[in-house]
Write a protein that holds these residues in place. Structure first.
Motif, PDB file in Angstrom:
ATOM      1  N   PHE A  19       0.850  -1.177   0.000  1.00 15.79           N
ATOM      2  CA  PHE A  19       0.000   0.000   0.000  1.00 15.79           C
ATOM      3  C   PHE A  19       0.892   1.235   0.000  1.00 15.79           C
ATOM      4  O   PHE A  19       1.901   1.264   0.669  1.00 15.79           O
ATOM      5  CB  PHE A  19      -0.910   0.010   1.241  1.00 15.79           C
ATOM      6  N   GLY A  20       0.500   2.242  -0.760  1.00 15.44           N
ATOM      7  CA  GLY A  20       1.236   3.497  -0.736  1.00 15.44           C
ATOM      8  C   GLY A  20       2.035   3.772  -1.989  1.00 15.44           C
ATOM      9  O   GLY A  20       2.781   4.735  -2.036  1.00 15.44           O
ATOM     10  N   GLY A  21       1.913   2.952  -2.998  1.00 14.54           N
ATOM     11  CA  GLY A  21       2.584   3.247  -4.249  1.00 14.54           C
ATOM     12  C   GLY A  21       3.988   2.688  -4.342  1.00 14.54           C
ATOM     13  O   GLY A  21       4.429   1.884  -3.529  1.00 14.54           O
ATOM     14  N   GLY A  22       4.693   3.156  -5.362  1.00 11.02           N
ATOM     15  CA  GLY A  22       6.000   2.624  -5.718  1.00 11.02           C
ATOM     16  C   GLY A  22       7.042   2.712  -4.630  1.00 11.02           C
ATOM     17  O   GLY A  22       7.836   1.791  -4.450  1.00 11.02           O
ATOM     18  N   TYR A  23       7.084   3.817  -3.896  1.00 12.05           N
ATOM     19  CA  TYR A  23       8.096   3.969  -2.854  1.00 12.05           C
ATOM     20  C   TYR A  23       7.909   2.944  -1.746  1.00 12.05           C
ATOM     21  O   TYR A  23       8.868   2.375  -1.247  1.00 12.05           O
ATOM     22  CB  TYR A  23       8.068   5.378  -2.259  1.00 12.05           C
ATOM     23  N   ALA A  24       6.688   2.715  -1.361  1.00 14.86           N
ATOM     24  CA  ALA A  24       6.401   1.744  -0.309  1.00 14.86           C
ATOM     25  C   ALA A  24       6.672   0.320  -0.782  1.00 14.86           C
ATOM     26  O   ALA A  24       6.846  -0.587   0.027  1.00 14.86           O
ATOM     27  CB  ALA A  24       4.957   1.888   0.147  1.00 14.86           C
ATOM     28  N   MET A  25       6.729   0.113  -2.073  1.00 13.36           N
ATOM     29  CA  MET A  25       6.927  -1.202  -2.650  1.00 13.36           C
ATOM     30  C   MET A  25       8.389  -1.637  -2.633  1.00 13.36           C
ATOM     31  O   MET A  25       8.689  -2.827  -2.707  1.00 13.36           O
ATOM     32  CB  MET A  25       6.405  -1.177  -4.091  1.00 13.36           C
ATOM     33  N   LEU A  26       9.313  -0.692  -2.498  1.00 14.76           N
ATOM     34  CA  LEU A  26      10.736  -1.009  -2.603  1.00 14.76           C
ATOM     35  C   LEU A  26      11.209  -2.081  -1.619  1.00 14.76           C
ATOM     36  O   LEU A  26      11.914  -3.009  -2.032  1.00 14.76           O
ATOM     37  CB  LEU A  26      11.584   0.263  -2.477  1.00 14.76           C
ATOM     38  N   PRO A  27      10.830  -2.028  -0.336  1.00 15.67           N
ATOM     39  CA  PRO A  27      11.293  -3.093   0.567  1.00 15.67           C
ATOM     40  C   PRO A  27      10.813  -4.487   0.144  1.00 15.67           C
ATOM     41  O   PRO A  27      11.567  -5.460   0.221  1.00 15.67           O
ATOM     42  CB  PRO A  27      10.697  -2.703   1.924  1.00 15.67           C
ATOM     43  N   MET A  28       9.577  -4.587  -0.314  1.00 21.64           N
ATOM     44  CA  MET A  28       9.064  -5.885  -0.740  1.00 21.64           C
ATOM     45  C   MET A  28       9.748  -6.341  -2.030  1.00 21.64           C
ATOM     46  O   MET A  28      10.045  -7.527  -2.194  1.00 21.64           O
ATOM     47  CB  MET A  28       7.549  -5.827  -0.914  1.00 21.64           C
ATOM     48  N   LEU A  29      10.001  -5.403  -2.943  1.00 25.98           N
ATOM     49  CA  LEU A  29      10.732  -5.743  -4.165  1.00 25.98           C
ATOM     50  C   LEU A  29      12.128  -6.264  -3.814  1.00 25.98           C
ATOM     51  O   LEU A  29      12.584  -7.253  -4.385  1.00 25.98           O
ATOM     52  CB  LEU A  29      10.867  -4.517  -5.079  1.00 25.98           C
ATOM     53  N   TYR A 105     -18.549   6.373   6.959  1.00 24.62           N
ATOM     54  CA  TYR A 105     -18.426   5.769   8.285  1.00 24.62           C
ATOM     55  C   TYR A 105     -17.091   6.149   8.930  1.00 24.62           C
ATOM     56  O   TYR A 105     -16.038   6.119   8.298  1.00 24.62           O
ATOM     57  CB  TYR A 105     -18.551   4.245   8.215  1.00 24.62           C
ATOM     58  N   GLU A 106     -17.174   6.472  10.212  1.00 28.28           N
ATOM     59  CA  GLU A 106     -15.980   6.884  10.952  1.00 28.28           C
ATOM     60  C   GLU A 106     -14.931   5.775  10.994  1.00 28.28           C
ATOM     61  O   GLU A 106     -13.727   6.048  10.903  1.00 28.28           O
ATOM     62  CB  GLU A 106     -16.360   7.299  12.376  1.00 28.28           C
ATOM     63  N   VAL A 107     -15.341   4.539  11.090  1.00 25.12           N
ATOM     64  CA  VAL A 107     -14.390   3.431  11.153  1.00 25.12           C
ATOM     65  C   VAL A 107     -13.567   3.354   9.861  1.00 25.12           C
ATOM     66  O   VAL A 107     -12.363   3.081   9.896  1.00 25.12           O
ATOM     67  CB  VAL A 107     -15.099   2.093  11.474  1.00 25.12           C
ATOM     68  N   VAL A 108     -14.173   3.609   8.720  1.00 21.01           N
ATOM     69  CA  VAL A 108     -13.465   3.598   7.445  1.00 21.01           C
ATOM     70  C   VAL A 108     -12.489   4.761   7.383  1.00 21.01           C
ATOM     71  O   VAL A 108     -11.327   4.609   6.960  1.00 21.01           O
ATOM     72  CB  VAL A 108     -14.465   3.635   6.260  1.00 21.01           C
ATOM     73  N   GLN A 109     -12.910   5.939   7.820  1.00 23.86           N
ATOM     74  CA  GLN A 109     -12.029   7.105   7.835  1.00 23.86           C
ATOM     75  C   GLN A 109     -10.840   6.862   8.759  1.00 23.86           C
ATOM     76  O   GLN A 109      -9.703   7.223   8.431  1.00 23.86           O
ATOM     77  CB  GLN A 109     -12.812   8.350   8.262  1.00 23.86           C
ATOM     78  N   ASN A 110     -11.079   6.256   9.917  1.00 26.48           N
ATOM     79  CA  ASN A 110      -9.985   5.941  10.847  1.00 26.48           C
ATOM     80  C   ASN A 110      -9.024   4.898  10.258  1.00 26.48           C
ATOM     81  O   ASN A 110      -7.814   4.983  10.461  1.00 26.48           O
ATOM     82  CB  ASN A 110     -10.534   5.459  12.184  1.00 26.48           C
ATOM     83  N   PHE A 112      -8.334   4.488   7.086  1.00 31.72           N
ATOM     84  CA  PHE A 112      -7.500   5.190   6.108  1.00 31.72           C
ATOM     85  C   PHE A 112      -6.445   6.049   6.794  1.00 31.72           C
ATOM     86  O   PHE A 112      -5.316   6.152   6.319  1.00 31.72           O
ATOM     87  CB  PHE A 112      -8.348   6.031   5.155  1.00 31.72           C
ATOM     88  N   SER A 113      -6.781   6.643   7.920  1.00 32.37           N
ATOM     89  CA  SER A 113      -5.790   7.419   8.680  1.00 32.37           C
ATOM     90  C   SER A 113      -4.652   6.519   9.146  1.00 32.37           C
ATOM     91  O   SER A 113      -3.475   6.901   9.070  1.00 32.37           O
ATOM     92  CB  SER A 113      -6.444   8.089   9.892  1.00 32.37           C
ATOM     93  N   GLY A 114      -4.970   5.346   9.628  1.00 32.57           N
ATOM     94  CA  GLY A 114      -3.944   4.389  10.057  1.00 32.57           C
ATOM     95  C   GLY A 114      -3.090   3.911   8.904  1.00 32.57           C
ATOM     96  O   GLY A 114      -1.869   3.786   9.025  1.00 32.57           O
ATOM     97  N   ILE A 115      -3.714   3.645   7.782  1.00 27.24           N
ATOM     98  CA  ILE A 115      -2.979   3.192   6.601  1.00 27.24           C
ATOM     99  C   ILE A 115      -1.993   4.268   6.148  1.00 27.24           C
ATOM    100  O   ILE A 115      -0.857   3.961   5.793  1.00 27.24           O
ATOM    101  CB  ILE A 115      -3.947   2.804   5.468  1.00 27.24           C
ATOM    102  N   ARG A 116      -2.389   5.532   6.180  1.00 24.34           N
ATOM    103  CA  ARG A 116      -1.490   6.620   5.778  1.00 24.34           C
ATOM    104  C   ARG A 116      -0.238   6.659   6.649  1.00 24.34           C
ATOM    105  O   ARG A 116       0.863   6.897   6.157  1.00 24.34           O
ATOM    106  CB  ARG A 116      -2.223   7.956   5.810  1.00 24.34           C
ATOM    107  N   VAL A 117      -0.380   6.404   7.948  1.00 26.03           N
ATOM    108  CA  VAL A 117       0.782   6.390   8.854  1.00 26.03           C
ATOM    109  C   VAL A 117       1.729   5.254   8.475  1.00 26.03           C
ATOM    110  O   VAL A 117       2.947   5.446   8.389  1.00 26.03           O
ATOM    111  CB  VAL A 117       0.331   6.267  10.323  1.00 26.03           C
TER     112      VAL A 117
END
Length: 179
Positions: A19-29, A105-110, A112-117
């Motif tokens: 999750f998070g695009g190409g930069y976040a993918m580098l460790p898995m690559l 829904y607040e749970v979905v917004q929360n 997404f906030s966690g995923i961004r971190v």
């Protein structure tokens, strides 16, 4: 055919679990392509990644295409590219059909906030790996500093920075070999 399916499956897993695009993918690559599969070295992966950033399109797709081509030619490029795109295509189609009804829904917004971190941490890890493998001498530090200043402060296009850094790297290498 087995190696083509292996390319598809590996890049499908990378595309579906990052999750998070190409930069976040580098460790898995790095883990899958360099350590587990040995399809490329760390240096080659960073080169593919750098070229993938400077060419049109999505970094992850460009990098998968380069690696697939290295492993199995044009068919390898096609299978690796399809593999990295497939999970996103399926996920986006599912989300597109249901996001409107769930996004309030607040749970979905929360969530997404966690995923961004987490994505920010993954990007920071990728930056640290890139730093460790790329900035290895005084010339690298100078190129880094100049690029940072040009990008962050002067807002110069990344295309110009990549081309300038490549030329500067060639000049430095040429001068070292000459001495």
């Amino acid at each position: 055919m087995s190696e083509l399916f292996d390319l598809f499956k590996t890049f499908c897993r990378i595309g579906g679990l990052t999750f998070g695009g190409g930069y976040a993918m580098l460790p898995m690559l790095e883990k899958e392509v360099v350590e587990n599969r040995k399809w490329a070295t760390s240096e080659e992966l960073l080169d593919y990644y750098a070229v993938g950033q400077t060419t049109p399109g999505i970094i992850a797709v460009n990098t998968a295409t380069f690696i697939g081509y290295k492993v199995k030619g044009i068919m390898g490029a096609l299978f690796a590219t399809m593999g990295v795109v497939f999970p996103s295509l399926v996920i986006i189609m599912i989300i597109a059909t249901s996001l409107q009804s769930f996004s309030k829904y607040e749970v979905v917004q929360n969530a997404f906030s966690g995923i961004r971190v987490v994505v920010a941490v993954l990007i920071l890890n990728a930056i640290m790996k890139l730093w460790k493998n790329s900035v290895i001498d005084k010339a690298g530090i100078v190129i880094f500093a100049l690029t940072f200043i040009c990008g962050a402060l002067l807002k110069i296009s990344s295309i110009y920075m990549v081309i300038s850094a490549a030329i500067l790297g060639l000049i430095i290498k040429y001068r070292r070999n000459k001495d």
